[in-house]
Design a protein around this motif. Structure first.
Motif, PDB file in Angstrom:
ATOM      1  N   PRO A  25       0.822  -1.210   0.000  1.00 24.95           N
ATOM      2  CA  PRO A  25       0.000   0.000   0.000  1.00 24.95           C
ATOM      3  C   PRO A  25       0.859   1.264   0.000  1.00 24.95           C
ATOM      4  O   PRO A  25       1.959   1.269   0.547  1.00 24.95           O
ATOM      5  CB  PRO A  25      -0.775  -0.098   1.309  1.00 24.95           C
ATOM      6  CG  PRO A  25      -0.550  -1.453   1.860  1.00 24.95           C
ATOM      7  CD  PRO A  25       0.672  -1.994   1.232  1.00 24.95           C
ATOM      8  N   CYS A  27       0.923   5.698  -1.729  1.00 24.55           N
ATOM      9  CA  CYS A  27       0.252   6.736  -2.509  1.00 24.55           C
ATOM     10  C   CYS A  27       1.293   7.522  -3.299  1.00 24.55           C
ATOM     11  O   CYS A  27       2.489   7.436  -3.016  1.00 24.55           O
ATOM     12  CB  CYS A  27      -0.561   7.663  -1.602  1.00 24.55           C
ATOM     13  SG  CYS A  27       0.425   8.723  -0.548  1.00 24.55           S
ATOM     14  N   ASP A  82      -7.536   4.474  -4.255  1.00 23.74           N
ATOM     15  CA  ASP A  82      -7.799   5.903  -4.054  1.00 23.74           C
ATOM     16  C   ASP A  82      -7.540   6.637  -5.373  1.00 23.74           C
ATOM     17  O   ASP A  82      -6.396   6.946  -5.654  1.00 23.74           O
ATOM     18  CB  ASP A  82      -6.880   6.392  -2.923  1.00 23.74           C
ATOM     19  CG  ASP A  82      -6.961   7.889  -2.693  1.00 23.74           C
ATOM     20  OD1 ASP A  82      -7.908   8.510  -3.203  1.00 23.74           O
ATOM     21  OD2 ASP A  82      -6.068   8.421  -2.014  1.00 23.74           O
ATOM     22  N   SER A 153      -8.781  15.210   2.677  1.00 21.90           N
ATOM     23  CA  SER A 153      -7.555  15.238   1.859  1.00 21.90           C
ATOM     24  C   SER A 153      -7.574  16.454   0.934  1.00 21.90           C
ATOM     25  O   SER A 153      -6.541  16.866   0.423  1.00 21.90           O
ATOM     26  CB  SER A 153      -7.398  13.941   1.053  1.00 21.90           C
ATOM     27  OG  SER A 153      -8.393  13.837   0.066  1.00 21.90           O
ATOM     28  N   GLY A 166      -3.631   6.433  -5.284  1.00 21.59           N
ATOM     29  CA  GLY A 166      -2.766   5.303  -4.957  1.00 21.59           C
ATOM     30  C   GLY A 166      -3.532   4.057  -4.564  1.00 21.59           C
ATOM     31  O   GLY A 166      -4.744   4.080  -4.368  1.00 21.59           O
ATOM     32  N   TRP A 168      -4.087   2.262  -1.803  1.00 28.14           N
ATOM     33  CA  TRP A 168      -3.799   2.695  -0.428  1.00 28.14           C
ATOM     34  C   TRP A 168      -3.939   1.612   0.623  1.00 28.14           C
ATOM     35  O   TRP A 168      -3.568   1.803   1.767  1.00 28.14           O
ATOM     36  CB  TRP A 168      -4.613   3.930  -0.063  1.00 28.14           C
ATOM     37  CG  TRP A 168      -6.059   3.752   0.266  1.00 28.14           C
ATOM     38  CD1 TRP A 168      -7.074   3.522  -0.603  1.00 28.14           C
ATOM     39  CD2 TRP A 168      -6.654   3.823   1.564  1.00 28.14           C
ATOM     40  NE1 TRP A 168      -8.261   3.445   0.072  1.00 28.14           N
ATOM     41  CE2 TRP A 168      -8.038   3.628   1.402  1.00 28.14           C
ATOM     42  CE3 TRP A 168      -6.162   4.049   2.854  1.00 28.14           C
ATOM     43  CZ2 TRP A 168      -8.936   3.633   2.467  1.00 28.14           C
ATOM     44  CZ3 TRP A 168      -7.051   4.052   3.918  1.00 28.14           C
ATOM     45  CH2 TRP A 168      -8.421   3.841   3.718  1.00 28.14           C
ATOM     46  N   LYS A 169      -4.468   0.466   0.201  1.00 31.18           N
ATOM     47  CA  LYS A 169      -4.552  -0.670   1.123  1.00 31.18           C
ATOM     48  C   LYS A 169      -4.019  -1.906   0.389  1.00 31.18           C
ATOM     49  O   LYS A 169      -3.818  -1.869  -0.824  1.00 31.18           O
ATOM     50  CB  LYS A 169      -6.001  -0.888   1.561  1.00 31.18           C
ATOM     51  CG  LYS A 169      -6.507   0.128   2.571  1.00 31.18           C
ATOM     52  CD  LYS A 169      -7.923  -0.223   2.954  1.00 31.18           C
ATOM     53  CE  LYS A 169      -8.371   0.509   4.196  1.00 31.18           C
ATOM     54  NZ  LYS A 169      -9.713   0.059   4.602  1.00 31.18           N
ATOM     55  N   THR A 319      -1.495   6.603   4.151  1.00 33.28           N
ATOM     56  CA  THR A 319      -0.850   5.285   4.077  1.00 33.28           C
ATOM     57  C   THR A 319       0.370   5.223   4.990  1.00 33.28           C
ATOM     58  O   THR A 319       0.927   4.160   5.209  1.00 33.28           O
ATOM     59  CB  THR A 319      -0.449   4.950   2.630  1.00 33.28           C
ATOM     60  OG1 THR A 319       0.409   5.983   2.151  1.00 33.28           O
ATOM     61  CG2 THR A 319      -1.666   4.868   1.753  1.00 33.28           C
TER      62      THR A 319
END
Ligand code: BMA
Length: 807
Positions: A25, A27, A82, A153, A166, A168-169, A319
């Motif tokens: 994960p 970004c 994301d 964000s 990204g 992100w997970k 992240t």
């Protein structure tokens, strides 16, 4: 058995002609930072220089060689993307996504080659949707209500504008045959000491597995259940005898039991699922009473005064929030004696580690659905996304015993009524259908063991103003925005879900963020790292009501932190003294997402502001407070006791003169019952003369102290503070060297603060603001500073000084 290939290595991020190593994960911002292609957006005004990152499209690729799987199916699984992305594998488009808050699964059977995840800029996607559904009111000038992405964000009144992209997970391949556990939904309740789990299961089957009788087995706390399913759904019920209850911290232990589920084809296991659950009940009392509509949480039948704080994403570049960092932050929250964290709706549904740590620490979680401070369109494509996202996260988070409340949104019902949205909308949808329709229906269907609140604030009905103090939850913002913190005493809301006061972060945090700046309250970097509307104006006015506004930066920094702590203390002491009419305070806010002046108790570098230490006092089971005359009458003493045992104590009251002379004294024996507040008026002879600039009142009981000064600090005739400092090296229990700083007061010393990070950025002190009477001595432990000299320590010590005009 299902088998999994993690996809956490070998990714590239395309940057022009270049391919950079990419973290998954991760970004784009952190990849670019690691490659040295952008400056750190948290320092100076670099945030503005990297604005281009959020405006661009970004592509991630990974070479996925053919996998020799024995299985019938291969799924490509993303726990989080994301946000707006198209996914192709070996030239085949698998699908597209537009919701950061959902998990995605694509059938990738037989495919191999280059895996490509192409992200469209969040702005492009949000503007596309805005064009489809039409403009809606928003408190902020960014289009976050048109895209299901962490709202903050895009910037907030405490956060930088850094929307990124990204994977992100975690991402992975899942290889499986016959069937898998697609959804496991445990409804956990407890009756006496019998724990009950109603396990709702959904299977996904391959063509081959269709209609095949499969066995599911489940066990928890010595109870077992088994069923044979030939369809796609099933319910198993487990009853476990003699389970121990899971309690919020401070009320009992947090025993957890492993709930295991396996799916098998005869003897051959196909899939498994396991979580640590806890047995407890939760109710939200909202039945009208003589005052209005309460909002009282009860766990295992025990009504609570909630000692809470609001939580925002712990890093704008989320992240970077690792399980360790969650643990550190939540432990800090627990150390401040909090028992509830509200995950605020402009952030994210946090990661597993957050909720696991809350389960373990006994921190209750109030989870907002992700809507904040704006009107949200109810048309497609958003509506479908929101429904899918809510279902996904309710199912994902419901095994956690810490989770006690689902809440529809942050401030949107209020905004509609009060902030001109109703007129501006002219009948357009704005989210009401989510908060009063879609979301409560989803919670009732999927997670009926938990209460749902439509919003915060919300009075439980349109019959009352959404922010009515007598009905439901209240956000108290007028005070910070326009008034002195004493005005917190003007009302007794049923539940204060937000209120707070700003202060700058710790000195070392500011220094790291603004390495070369000549610091002033209004120097360019300080203003860049202050995002609130007229934030510094409010800080200054807050100080000026009590102190002479200093020109010197260090003094300004100290006094703003003092005022923050005093303001929050004023609110909590007053509201706690009105338990059970007021059933909780949730301070805005516990943490920060970067270095910034904000309402946080813990700053963006994880350093504790004096407010954090103050919260530890304010939220302890026992609180001693002096309440000046308010609308309820004469000045009073309140002994707030939240423990299960009665609190009997001798209360010592002293009326003192500024020079330390004892003017009057009394000692009374008092008892506050279990989970109760005992109040008594301050005896007349102990009251400092009204408007006296020389007299003050001190109350002491069991090592707790409360002070009351009848006039503002700038008018009070403080003596010139005199105290001695001695530094003793000690071996710290936590390991490593530390020093004890022994402070001996020769005069009254008010709100002494040792800013250990000024001695060494790695150092911390275990105490916040301290008030000492002449002759009193106390110890502050400083860790991480080696063995400083008394002189070095003195330079890091501040306290209230007399105003020159008064001397
Ligand atoms: C409330 C919160 C946040 C905000 C805070 C401080 O509105 O819900 O949106 O950051 O106040 O202004």
């Amino acid at each position: 058995m299902k088998d999994t290939t993690p996809l956490d290595q070998g990714w590239s991020l395309h940057h022009g002609e270049d391919r950079l190593p990419a973290a998954v994960p991760g970004c784009v911002h952190t990849d670019l930072l690691n490659a040295g292609l952008i400056p750190d957006p948290f320092l100076d005004a670099n945030e503005s220089d990297v604005a281009w990152v959020g405006r661009r499209d970004w592509t991630y690729t990974l070479d996925l060689p053919a996998h020799d799987s024995r299985h019938e199916r291969t799924d490509l699984v993303f726990d989080g993307l994301d946000t707006a992305a198209t996914i192709t594998l070996g030239g085949t488009e698998l699908g597209s996504t537009r919701n950061m808050h959902r998990r995605y699964r694509f059938d990738a059977t037989g495919l191999a080659g280059e895996l490509e995840v192409r992200f469209t800029s969040a702005y492009t996607e949000a503007e596309r949707v805005r064009a489809l559904v039409g403009d809606r009111p928003n408190v902020y000038p960014e289009p976050f209500q048109y895209i299901r992405k962490m709202a903050s964000s895009f910037g907030w009144d405490w956060g930088p504008t850094l929307p990124g992209a990204g994977i992100w997970k975690p991402a992975r391949l899942e290889h499986w045959s016959t069937a898998r556990l697609a959804e496991v939904r445990p409804l956990v309740t407890v009756d006496g000491s019998t724990g009950r789990v109603e396990l709702h299961l959904t299977l996904e089957r391959t063509e081959n597995g269709a209609g095949r009788p499969l066995t599911v087995r489940a066990s928890v706390a010595g109870a077992h259940a088994e069923a044979v399913l030939d369809g796609d759904t099933g319910v198993l019920t487990l009853e476990a005898a003699d389970v121990a209850l899971w309690w919020p911290r401070g009320y009992g232990d947090q025993p957890r039991y492993e709930l295991d589920v396996t799916l098998a084809d005869g003897d051959a296991p196909l899939d498994g699922w396991s979580r640590l659950i806890g047995f407890r009940t939760v109710e939200l009392h909202r039945t009208a009473d003589e005052t209005g509509t309460p909002f009282t949480l009860a766990v295992n039948g025990e009504p609570l005064f909630v000692r809470g704080a609001n939580w925002i994403p712990d890093d704008t570049l989320i992240t970077r929030v690792t399980p360790d960092r969650y643990r550190t932050r939540l432990q800090q929250a627990a150390d401040a004696n909090l028992d509830l964290i509200r995950v605020w709706g402009g952030g994210i549904y946090e990661q597993e580690a957050f909720y696991e740590t809350c389960d373990e620490l006994g921190l209750l979680v109030w989870q907002d659905f992700l809507f904040a401070c704006s009107a949200y369109p109810e048309e497609q494509p958003l509506r479908g996304e929101i429904e899918a996202e809510a279902r996904d996260n309710v199912v994902r988070l419901m095994p956690h015993p810490s989770l006690v409340l689902w809440n529809g949104n942050n401030e949107n019902l209020w905004g509609f009524r009060d902030w001109g949205w109703e007129e501006e909308l002219g009948g357009d949808s704005w989210g009401e259908g989510y908060y009063l329709g879609v979301l409560p229906r989803i919670v009732a269907e999927l997670d009926p063991t938990r209460p749902y609140a439509a919003g915060s604030p919300w009075s439980d009905s349109w019959d009352h103003h959404p922010n009515d103090v007598d009905h439901g939850t209240h956000h108290s913002w007028e005070v910070w925005n326009r008034q002195d913190f004493a005005e917190y005493r003007d009302s007794v809301p049923r539940f204060v879900a937000e209120f707070g006061w700003q202060a700058p972060p710790a000195y070392a945090t500011i220094r790291r963020a603004l390495p070369t700046e000549a610091l002033a309250a209004d120097s360019p970097g300080m203003l860049h790292h202050q995002k609130a509307e007229d934030g510094n104006g409010k800080l200054d006015r807050g100080v000026a009501r009590h102190f002479e506004l200093p020109a010197d930066f260090d003094r300004w920094h100290y006094l703003t932190q003092v005022v923050q702590a005093r303001a929050v203390a004023t609110g909590i002491e007053h509201w706690r003294s009105h338990w059970p009419r007021c059933a909780g305070t949730v301070v805005w806010q516990i943490n920060d997402c970067w270095p910034v002046s904000s309402w946080a108790a813990i700053d963006g570098d994880g350093r504790l502001k004096p407010l954090h230490h103050e919260l530890r006092r304010l939220y302890a089971d026992r609180l001693l407070t002096l309440q000046p005359a308010d609308r309820d009458g004469a000045p009073r003493i309140a002994l707030v006791n939240q423990a299960a045992e009665a609190w009997s104590t001798t209360l010592r009251l002293r009326r003192l003169d500024a020079d330390g002379r004892l003017l009057a004294e009394s000692a009374v024996q008092l008892t506050a019952g279990p989970r109760a507040v005992h109040q008594l008026p301050v005896p007349a002879e102990l009251l400092p003369g009204e408007g006296s600039a020389r007299e003050y009142l001190v109350a002491d009981a069991d090592g707790l102290r409360a002070v009351h000064f009848p006039v503002a600090d700038k008018v009070f005739a403080y003596p010139k503070p005199e105290f001695e400092l001695a530094v003793e090296a000690v071996e710290d229990a936590a390991g490593g060297a530390a020093v004890d700083v022994v402070v001996t007061a020769r005069t009254l010393v008010r709100d002494l603060l040792l800013q250990a990070d000024r001695i060494d950025p790695a150092a911390s002190a275990d105490r916040g603001l301290i008030t000492l009477l002449p002759g009193e001595r106390t110890t502050v432990r400083v860790r991480g500073a080696g063995v400083p000299t008394a002189e070095q320590v003195r330079e890091a010590v501040f306290c209230v000084e007399p105003t020159r005009a008064v001397l």
